[in-house]
Design a protein around this motif. Structure first.
Motif, short mmCIF file in Angstrom:
data_model
loop_
_atom_site.label_atom_id
_atom_site.label_comp_id
_atom_site.label_asym_id
_atom_site.label_seq_id
_atom_site.Cartn_x
_atom_site.Cartn_y
_atom_site.Cartn_z
N ALA A 174 -6.30 73.23 -34.67
CA ALA A 174 -7.46 72.51 -34.16
C ALA A 174 -7.43 71.04 -34.54
O ALA A 174 -8.30 70.28 -34.10
CB ALA A 174 -8.73 73.16 -34.70
N MET A 175 -6.47 70.63 -35.36
CA MET A 175 -6.41 69.24 -35.84
C MET A 175 -5.40 68.39 -35.07
O MET A 175 -5.16 67.24 -35.42
CB MET A 175 -6.05 69.23 -37.33
CG MET A 175 -7.08 69.90 -38.21
SD MET A 175 -8.73 69.15 -38.09
CE MET A 175 -9.66 70.51 -37.37
N GLY A 183 -4.66 63.19 -41.38
CA GLY A 183 -5.26 64.47 -41.06
C GLY A 183 -4.79 65.18 -39.81
O GLY A 183 -5.41 66.17 -39.41
N ALA A 184 -3.72 64.72 -39.18
CA ALA A 184 -3.21 65.46 -38.03
C ALA A 184 -2.75 66.85 -38.49
O ALA A 184 -2.16 67.00 -39.56
CB ALA A 184 -2.04 64.71 -37.39
N GLY A 185 -3.02 67.86 -37.68
CA GLY A 185 -2.62 69.22 -38.04
C GLY A 185 -1.12 69.39 -38.11
O GLY A 185 -0.58 70.06 -39.01
N MET A 231 7.90 67.56 -38.92
CA MET A 231 8.91 68.34 -38.19
C MET A 231 9.82 67.38 -37.45
O MET A 231 9.47 66.85 -36.38
CB MET A 231 8.22 69.31 -37.23
CG MET A 231 7.33 70.33 -37.93
SD MET A 231 6.43 71.42 -36.80
CE MET A 231 5.22 70.29 -36.13
N VAL A 232 10.99 67.12 -38.01
CA VAL A 232 11.88 66.09 -37.48
C VAL A 232 12.90 66.71 -36.54
O VAL A 232 13.41 67.81 -36.78
CB VAL A 232 12.57 65.33 -38.64
CG1 VAL A 232 13.44 66.25 -39.49
CG2 VAL A 232 13.37 64.16 -38.10
N ALA A 277 -3.06 60.02 -35.31
CA ALA A 277 -3.72 61.13 -36.00
C ALA A 277 -5.18 61.25 -35.61
O ALA A 277 -5.71 62.37 -35.43
CB ALA A 277 -3.59 60.95 -37.51
N LEU A 278 -5.87 60.13 -35.49
CA LEU A 278 -7.29 60.17 -35.15
C LEU A 278 -7.51 60.67 -33.72
O LEU A 278 -8.45 61.43 -33.45
CB LEU A 278 -7.90 58.78 -35.34
CG LEU A 278 -7.90 58.29 -36.80
CD1 LEU A 278 -8.35 56.83 -36.87
CD2 LEU A 278 -8.79 59.16 -37.67
#
Length: 508
Positions: free
Chosen positions: A252-253, A280-282, A304-305, A451-452
């Protein structure tokens, strides 16, 4: 001009105006029954009170007065200081015979209480412990010349603290540009309506701390004089990012995909990816050149690269993401061009920075979208507009508005007093410090914005909040360790604390 933000915020941001709007407010106030000289006395009293508050033990001041109402404010302040037992050196750049109206009354008021009036002369000694700048007001339209230039240079050379009345002389009220030379004030007291030029461009280096005094005038009541911008305020952080629900999960993030780090340029993309995670990105994914994979896994294993020799290896990554951040370390060669083309071809919101912007200016011209944030510094803005960085800096608000008109979406014009322009209008960020003049700062901002957006904020709110968090994080870092040597990588941990409720007091 505040979009859906004012439905959430418990207060209004401070409005910012052009000089002609403030003069019209002044005119209407007088027309409404307030005596013009009484209004001048209110302004001078507010400035004198600020002077006494900040420099309580002074015995001597020097007041330099020009013509017009700004000079009149200075004459009244001189009279008030003399009445309080302070020795006043009053210097005139305009002879008493040349003054008219309220300015003449003000000069006579100071003379009537025994304050001597000296004409300005080159090389004269400024004898005060504090200098009051009442030389040039908001009506200045061209470069400062002649005696006024010499007087400003003398003020700056004195090394004394300076209180500027309404605006530092030589600073353009509508643009924040320095008109040849300007007073370097310690503090500025401005009246009736705050001016946009006090908060962007050269202003942060010239105004010192800005104190706004409305003098009993409520500018917001004049609907036909809409503000040209709003001043962002850190108290909006918990409003725009309230605490999460207790059952929140990473799905959800949101999911940020950073496209960057062409061969040999891996650092910028790593900075953007870490910033996205800290804000805060999921989930955060990074599509970068294969040679940077091991560094990413070591530096920030939560990201995750994916090593990408070319755009064909992107596969479904862009479709899986909530937002794409494209530009940090992108390069302008074939690898970067292909990544930007893939980003533009999709339907996901974008944050475009660095070489993504340079490629928009050189190889992907004519693009316009409603679902992106562009984050140029003045050089990149100039390339997008087909002008020089100096021309952008000469009128930052106009440049930012033109960028948004041409390219759509939301534009962040970075620099001192960063500007955020979107469909809801313009906002100015009053935070940040010179320590941010180091590599990678823009990459961190791009990751924060991604992220926002991923967490569900609409673009304009994300841009305003992200710019503010970025600058405040730099201010906190500078407060703890100083400005020199501040690194972009320092910001992420400070930003994390800022966006979490109950993290402690903020640094102004």
């Amino acid at each position: 001009m505040s979009g859906n933000r004012t439905d959430q915020a418990p207060f209004e941001l401070r409005p910012l105006y052009r000089a002609e709007q403030v003069r019209e407010l002044d005119r209407r106030t007088i027309e409404g029954g307030v005596d013009g000289f009484a209004l001048m006395q209110r302004a001078a009293t507010a400035a004198w009170q600020r002077l006494r508050t900040h420099w309580p033990g002074i015995k001597r001041i020097t007041v330099l007065c020009g013509g017009g109402n700004n000079g009149g404010d200075g004459h009244v302040l001189a009279a008030l200081a003399a009445g309080a037992g302070v020795a006043v050196q009053r210097i005139a750049l305009r002879q008493r015979e040349a003054l008219e109206g309220d300015a003449a009354r003000a000069a006579d008021m100071a003379s009537s209480v025994g304050v001597a009036l000296e004409p300005w002369r080159q090389g004269m000694l400024l004898t005060g412990e504090v200098i009051v700048d009442a030389l040039l007001g908001t009506g200045l339209g061209g470069e400062v010349r002649g005696d006024f230039r010499a007087a400003i240079e003398a003020i700056n050379a004195s090394g004394l603290p300076v209180l500027a009345i309404d605006i530092p002389s030589g600073l353009a009220a509508d643009t924040g540009a320095e008109l040849g030379v300007a007073v370097r004030a310690t503090r500025t007291v401005t009246f009736i309506g705050d001016k946009i030029g006090l908060h962007t461009g050269r202003a942060p280096a010239l105004t010192g701390e800005v104190h706004f005094r409305p003098l009993g005038v409520d500018a917001r009541r004049h609907d036909d004089l809409p503000p040209v911008a709003e001043l962002l305020d850190q108290t909006l952080l918990p409003v725009w990012l309230p605490p999460r629900e207790r059952d929140a999960h990473k799905g959800a993030m949101g999911h940020v995909l950073v496209l960057g780090g062409a061969p040999g340029f891996g650092g910028a993309a790593l900075l953007a990816s870490e910033a996205a995670a800290r804000l805060g990105a999921g989930k955060v994914s990074l599509a970068t050149a294969p040679e940077h994979v091991s560094a990413s896994l070591t530096y920030r294993p939560e990201v995750m690269v994916h090593g990408m020799r070319g755009v064909a290896e992107l596969g479904e990554l862009p479709q899986q993401a909530s937002v794409l951040v494209v530009g940090p370390g992108l390069g302008q060669r074939a690898w970067g061009q292909a990544m930007l083309q893939a980003a533009l071809a999709g339907a996901k919101p974008l944050v475009v920075d660095a070489d993504g912007l340079n490629l928009l200016a050189s190889r992907f011209t004519g693009q316009r979208r409603d679902d992106w944030i562009l984050t140029p510094h003045p050089g990149e803005a100039g390339r997008l507009l087909g002008c020089s960085a100096a021309e952008v800096e000469a009128d930052r608000p106009a440049a930012a508005r033109e960028l948004q008109r041409r390219f759509g979406g939301v534009v962040v014009l970075k620099g001192a007093g960063s500007l955020v322009v979107g469909p809801a209008g313009m906002a100015v960020c009053p935070y940040g410090n010179p320590g941010m003049a180091s590599g990678g700062m823009g990459d961190v901002l791009a990751g924060m914005l991604g992220a926002l957006i991923a967490q569900g904020l609409e673009l304009e709110t994300a841009a305003r909040l992200g710019v503010m968090v970025h600058a405040l994080a730099a201010d906190q870092a500078a407060h703890d360790g100083g400005e020199r040597g501040l690194l972009a990588a320092d910001l992420a941990s400070y930003a994390r604390r800022l966006i979490n409720a109950g993290s402690g007091p903020l640094i102004r």
